[in-house]
Motif scaffolding. Structure first.
Motif: not given
Length: 131
Positions: A11-15, A61-64
């Motif tokens: 969630t933090v990475l998506y934000a 890429v990382v968040v997935r």
């Protein structure tokens, strides 16, 4: 040691992705309008916006991923804190002379980026504790 991507960390990475993508678009495309309003050089705004494009793609890429090498997460933290320091350092250096709104713009985005770094650090710590 890989880090398991927790819901919080994701969630933090998506934000971070959303904020960075909005910043990239605003600065790169809006530089002709923002530059006189903020007292910041147009080339600085465009450059900062364009630098964010690979950042957004890399975070995407990382968040997935389900698991991320720990060094990748440490690098993300470091880059966020370096961005913050570079922005504040640029203001302190006197190399640019933005007006009050420009100073507020730079400081505000630097603080948001620092906040993402702190939140990502907490997420990394949580993921390490869960492992």
């Amino acid at each position: 040691m890989p880090v398991t991507m927790t819901k919080y960390l994701r969630t933090v990475l998506y934000a971070d992705i959303l904020f960075s993508a909005a910043g990239a678009l605003l600065m790169a495309a809006g530089a002709p309008f923002l530059s006189p309003l903020l007292g910041l050089p147009s080339t600085l705004l465009v450059g900062a916006g364009l630098v964010l494009v690979p950042w957004v793609l890399g975070l995407g890429v990382v968040v997935r991923r389900r698991h991320v090498p720990r060094i990748v997460m440490v690098d993300i933290l470091a880059i966020n804190f370096l961005w913050c320091a570079a922005c504040l350092g640029l203001l302190a250096s006197g190399a640019i002379t933005p007006d009050g709104l420009g100073i507020a713009f730079v400081v505000a985005q630097a603080l948001v980026v620092a906040l993402f770094g702190v939140l990502q650090f907490l997420g990394l710590r949580e993921a390490a504790a869960a492992a």
